[in-house]
Design an enzyme around this catalytic site. Structure first.
Site, PDB file in Angstrom:
ATOM      1  N   PHE A   1     145.941  89.472  -5.814  1.00 29.93           N
ATOM      2  CA  PHE A   1     144.688  89.645  -5.383  1.00 29.93           C
ATOM      3  C   PHE A   1     144.610  90.696  -6.007  1.00 29.93           C
ATOM      4  O   PHE A   1     144.016  92.012  -5.660  1.00 29.93           O
ATOM      5  CB  PHE A   1     144.010  89.809  -4.172  1.00 29.93           C
ATOM      6  CG  PHE A   1     144.225  88.841  -2.844  1.00 29.93           C
ATOM      7  CD1 PHE A   1     143.210  87.851  -2.801  1.00 29.93           C
ATOM      8  CD2 PHE A   1     145.171  89.036  -2.283  1.00 29.93           C
ATOM      9  CE1 PHE A   1     143.758  86.467  -1.766  1.00 29.93           C
ATOM     10  CE2 PHE A   1     145.747  87.839  -0.964  1.00 29.93           C
ATOM     11  CZ  PHE A   1     144.572  86.652  -0.722  1.00 29.93           C
TER      12      PHE A   1
ATOM     13  N   CYS B   1     140.315  94.794   5.038  1.00 27.98           N
ATOM     14  CA  CYS B   1     138.868  94.497   4.791  1.00 27.98           C
ATOM     15  C   CYS B   1     137.617  93.880   5.755  1.00 27.98           C
ATOM     16  O   CYS B   1     136.755  94.649   5.616  1.00 27.98           O
ATOM     17  CB  CYS B   1     138.100  95.325   3.307  1.00 27.98           C
ATOM     18  SG  CYS B   1     138.200  93.612   2.861  1.00 27.98           S
TER      19      CYS B   1
END
Ligand code: SAH
Length: 396
Positions: free
Chosen positions: A227, A340
């Protein structure tokens, strides 16, 4: 000014200075208020708790601007709050001189619905609540005054605005589009920032310290950055003398930007970098079949659970990537893994990672807990402000 009267059984959160007043906390509205109007907040027995922004369409029915009953919410109020947020960063030595810096972190800086990130002399502002929307001129003016920036771009295009009944708004609200592309120097690495088309305000500033840490760990190591977005972690690994850095993202434009970022740093050994457009969930399985392994693996996925309601499905996805990450890790290798998702707390995240190590048959231990950078503070009365949590795990 209209008033909202709190439900007698639900006043506690306001006494604890939590900035959100949910729909079931508000017993009724006395007088008339339009979305974004400032209302006075009263307890059931008539005591003033301060002032809030009214948001009739949202489940968060009002957001506190101030807990001081005598404070007026006007242009001067925003000038003070914005200047204070900027001064807080200036008071932290580690943040001084940063070219890429979050200046306003919403509720944690006493400005619900307001995000402002600085990239050199360009500031990007994001307004996500009716109250912030109402005071946009004051907020933009206060930012110009507090920072002396050349230009401000508004990126009010987050999905959250829909919940507030607001349209998307983007465009230059102060100054003009810059002649040169916007760039910042972060931990010695030059990075281009696409303020108009990049994710969020263009970049993930909260990972600054963690990117530096990766650089410190990289010498002589093979690194897999999952990512990777525009290559922030990858470039730090190269600067830290990794012998090979493989970076993966499913977004072609993000990878184009990552390659362009590498080109901005002619001193970095470009021959050691490889970029791959792929789905991380699939490619990790393929790597395993191909017998590949790495010394250092970064897993920094997008938000997999927007709220606690999605936590279970997200937990499975986190377990999946961490399990496959562990399987690809060399002995004594390090896994730098993040979440997150607001809906997944640190305790739960740690359990997920522990479960993944177990399922991968690896004995592993946490060598460091990781968090967001200091320009992304977490209000003590506002635990929801903690988004980024990470673990540095070493596996035998
Ligand atoms: N680590 C980055 C930020 C990561 S943001 C930094 O420090 O800047 C999350 C990234 O994951 C985005 O770039 C998005 O394009 C990518 N992404 C989302 N789902 C993906 C998937 N299934 N496979 C690969 N990449 C994915």
């Amino acid at each position: 000014m209209a008033q909202i009267i709190l439900h007698p059984d639900k006043e506690r959160s306001a006494f604890k200075r939590h900035p959100w007043l949910f729909a079931d906390t508000v017993a009724h509205l006395k007088g008339r208020a339009n979305p974004g109007d400032t209302v006075e907040v009263l307890t059931d027995d008539g005591r003033s708790m301060g002032k809030a922004a009214w948001s009739p369409k949202s489940q968060i029915r009002a957001r506190m601007w101030t807990f001081d009953p005598d404070e007026t919410v006007d242009d001067a109020f925003f000038k003070r709050r914005v200047a204070l947020a900027v001064a807080r960063r200036e008071a932290l030595p580690e943040l001084r001189g940063q070219q890429g810096l979050r200046l306003i972190h919403a509720e944690s800086d006493g400005l619900p619905g307001v995000i402002a990130d600085r990239y050199g002399d360009t500031v990007v502002v994001q307004l996500t609540s009716t109250g912030a929307e109402k005071w946009r001129k004051a907020i933009v003016g206060a930012l110009v005054k507090a920072t002396g920036c050349a230009r401000i771009y508004e990126r009010s295009d987050s999905d959250v605005r829909g919940m507030e009944g607001l349209e998307r708004v983007t465009g230059w609200v102060h100054g003009e589009a810059p002649a040169e592309p916007v760039t910042i120097l972060e931990n010695g690495v030059r990075l281009g920032i696409d303020v108009e088309g990049g994710h969020k305000t263009g970049f993930y500033l909260d990972q600054r310290d963690n990117r530096r840490l990766l650089g410190e760990l990289s010498a002589g190591k093979t690194v897999l950055n999952c990512f990777c977005y525009t290559g922030g972690f990858s470039l730090q690994a190269l600067a830290g003398r990794a012998i090979e850095v493989l970076s993966i993202d499913s977004s072609g434009p993000a990878l184009d930007r990552a390659r362009a970022n590498l080109a901005l740093n002619p001193d970095l050994p470009a021959g050691r970098a490889e970029w791959l457009e792929a789905d991380v969930f699939e490619i990790l399985r393929e790597f395993r079949k191909a017998g590949r392994s790495f010394d250092l693996i970064v897993l920094d996925p997008p938000k997999l659970a927007a709220s606690a309601a999605h936590a279970e499905r997200a937990a499975r996805a986190y377990k999946d990537i961490n399990l496959h990450g562990f399987r690809l890790l060399n002995p004594s290798g390090l896994l730098m893994t993040y979440s997150c998702s607001g809906g997944i707390g640190l305790d739960l995240f740690q359990k997920i990672v522990a479960g993944a190590a177990l399922a991968a048959g690896r004995d592993a231990r946490i060598v460091r807990r990781l968090a967001g950078a200091a320009d992304h503070p977490i209000g003590l009365a506002f635990p929801e402000g903690e988004y980024l949590k990470g673990l540095l795990v070493q596996a035998d």
